[in-house]
Structure formats: structure tokens, C-alpha cells
Design a protein around this motif. Structure first.
Motif, PDB file in Angstrom:
ATOM      1  N   THR A   1       0.739  -1.265  -0.151  1.00 29.50           N
ATOM      2  CA  THR A   1       0.073   0.042   0.064  1.00 29.50           C
ATOM      3  C   THR A   1       0.774   1.212  -0.077  1.00 29.50           C
ATOM      4  OG1 THR A   1      -0.400  -0.246   2.490  1.00 29.50           O
ATOM      5  CG2 THR A   1      -1.924  -1.000   1.072  1.00 29.50           C
ATOM      6  N   LEU A   2       1.822   1.067   0.547  1.00 30.39           N
ATOM      7  CA  LEU A   2       3.052   2.550   0.619  1.00 30.39           C
ATOM      8  C   LEU A   2       3.419   2.713  -0.639  1.00 30.39           C
ATOM      9  CD1 LEU A   2       5.011   1.990   3.924  1.00 30.39           C
ATOM     10  CD2 LEU A   2       3.212   3.613   3.558  1.00 30.39           C
ATOM     11  N   LEU A   3       3.813   1.278  -1.408  1.00 31.57           N
ATOM     12  CA  LEU A   3       4.357   1.488  -2.704  1.00 31.57           C
ATOM     13  C   LEU A   3       3.482   2.293  -3.649  1.00 31.57           C
ATOM     14  CD1 LEU A   3       6.409  -1.713  -3.230  1.00 31.57           C
ATOM     15  CD2 LEU A   3       7.400   0.725  -2.920  1.00 31.57           C
TER      16      LEU A   3
ATOM     17  N   VAL B   1       2.893   5.783  -3.162  1.00 33.55           N
ATOM     18  CA  VAL B   1       4.151   6.625  -3.589  1.00 33.55           C
ATOM     19  C   VAL B   1       4.096   6.707  -5.434  1.00 33.55           C
ATOM     20  CG1 VAL B   1       6.719   6.367  -4.238  1.00 33.55           C
ATOM     21  CG2 VAL B   1       5.915   5.940  -2.191  1.00 33.55           C
ATOM     22  N   VAL B   2       3.532   5.503  -5.862  1.00 31.53           N
ATOM     23  CA  VAL B   2       3.535   5.537  -7.283  1.00 31.53           C
ATOM     24  C   VAL B   2       2.296   6.553  -7.653  1.00 31.53           C
ATOM     25  CG1 VAL B   2       2.612   4.266  -9.308  1.00 31.53           C
ATOM     26  CG2 VAL B   2       4.250   3.294  -7.786  1.00 31.53           C
ATOM     27  N   GLU B   3       1.215   6.534  -6.927  1.00 29.23           N
ATOM     28  CA  GLU B   3       0.037   7.628  -7.373  1.00 29.23           C
ATOM     29  C   GLU B   3       0.562   9.064  -7.056  1.00 29.23           C
ATOM     30  OE1 GLU B   3      -4.404   8.812  -5.496  1.00 29.23           O
ATOM     31  OE2 GLU B   3      -2.870   7.503  -3.855  1.00 29.23           O
ATOM     32  N   THR B   4       1.462   9.112  -5.992  1.00 27.85           N
ATOM     33  CA  THR B   4       1.911  10.653  -5.831  1.00 27.85           C
ATOM     34  C   THR B   4       2.829  10.994  -7.050  1.00 27.85           C
ATOM     35  OG1 THR B   4       1.842  10.420  -3.478  1.00 27.85           O
ATOM     36  CG2 THR B   4       3.188  12.034  -4.444  1.00 27.85           C
ATOM     37  N   ILE B   5       3.733  10.065  -7.426  1.00 33.89           N
ATOM     38  CA  ILE B   5       4.734  10.404  -8.758  1.00 33.89           C
ATOM     39  C   ILE B   5       3.775  10.637  -9.734  1.00 33.89           C
ATOM     40  CG2 ILE B   5       6.336   9.331 -10.062  1.00 33.89           C
ATOM     41  CD1 ILE B   5       7.405   8.155  -7.662  1.00 33.89           C
TER      42      ILE B   5
END
Length: 101
Positions: free
Chosen positions: A50-52, A55-59
Motif C-alpha cells: 500500500t505504501l508503494l 508513492v506511485v500515485e503521488t509520482i
């Protein structure tokens, strides 16, 4: 509304302390250790996943240039802790039933 968060946080704290106490209370049984290890590794995998994804969503949002979409809203520690506790408890119950504890 703030009292709801306080009560919810206290419930999560009690559940977390209960998990830690029960985890270290019994020593010597390899099957129990195996079941706990499997549940912990699965919960860890879900939390890291979920953290990854976050991070992908934010990028992706940053690359698209839509900074107003995620205006200071980061990962909620309460939600992350809830996800970890629920995942651990569910997988612990599943593995206890599967491996017969």
C-alpha cells in the motif's frame, strides 16, 4: 469529532499492546512461531504494497502536473496502523485454522 479520533486511537493502542503481549507470551512451540511469522510477513507485505501504491500515485499525479488533487494529504498514520492490525489479525486467524494451533 475529535473525541471519536481519541477513542479510536485508544482502541488501536489497546489492540496493538494486546498483539505484542500475546506474541511474546508463549515460548517454545515451533508451530506457533511459524504461524506468527507467516501472519507477520503477510501483513508486512500488504503494508509495504500500500505504501508503494501511494508513492506511485503521488509520482503519477506530480508528473501529470495536477498538484491541487493531492494538496497536502499524505498517508494517514491511523489508517496505516488500522490496515496493519486488521491484516495481521485476519491472517493470524486464517493461519491458526489452517495449521491447527
Amino acid at each position: 469529532m475529535d473525541w471519536v479520533k481519541i477513542v479510536y486511537s485508544l482502541i488501536l493502542l489497546v489492540c496493538g499492546i494486546w498483539i505484542i503481549i500475546t506474541m511474546f507470551s508463549d515460548k517454545g512451540d515451533e508451530r506457533k512461531k511459524f504461524i506468527k511469522m507467516k501472519a507477520q510477513s503477510y501483513a508486512f507485505t500488504i503494508v509495504i504494497g500500500t505504501l508503494l501504491l501511494h508513492v506511485v500515485e503521488t509520482i503519477y499525479i506530480t508528473v501529470q502536473g495536477n498538484t491541487s488533487y493531492n494538496n497536502g494529504n499524505g498517508i494517514s498514520p491511523l489508517v496505516s496502523l488500522t490496515l496493519a492490525i486488521i491484516t495481521y489479525l485476519v491472517t493470524l486467524l486464517i493461519y491458526r485454522k489452517k495449521y491447527g494451533d
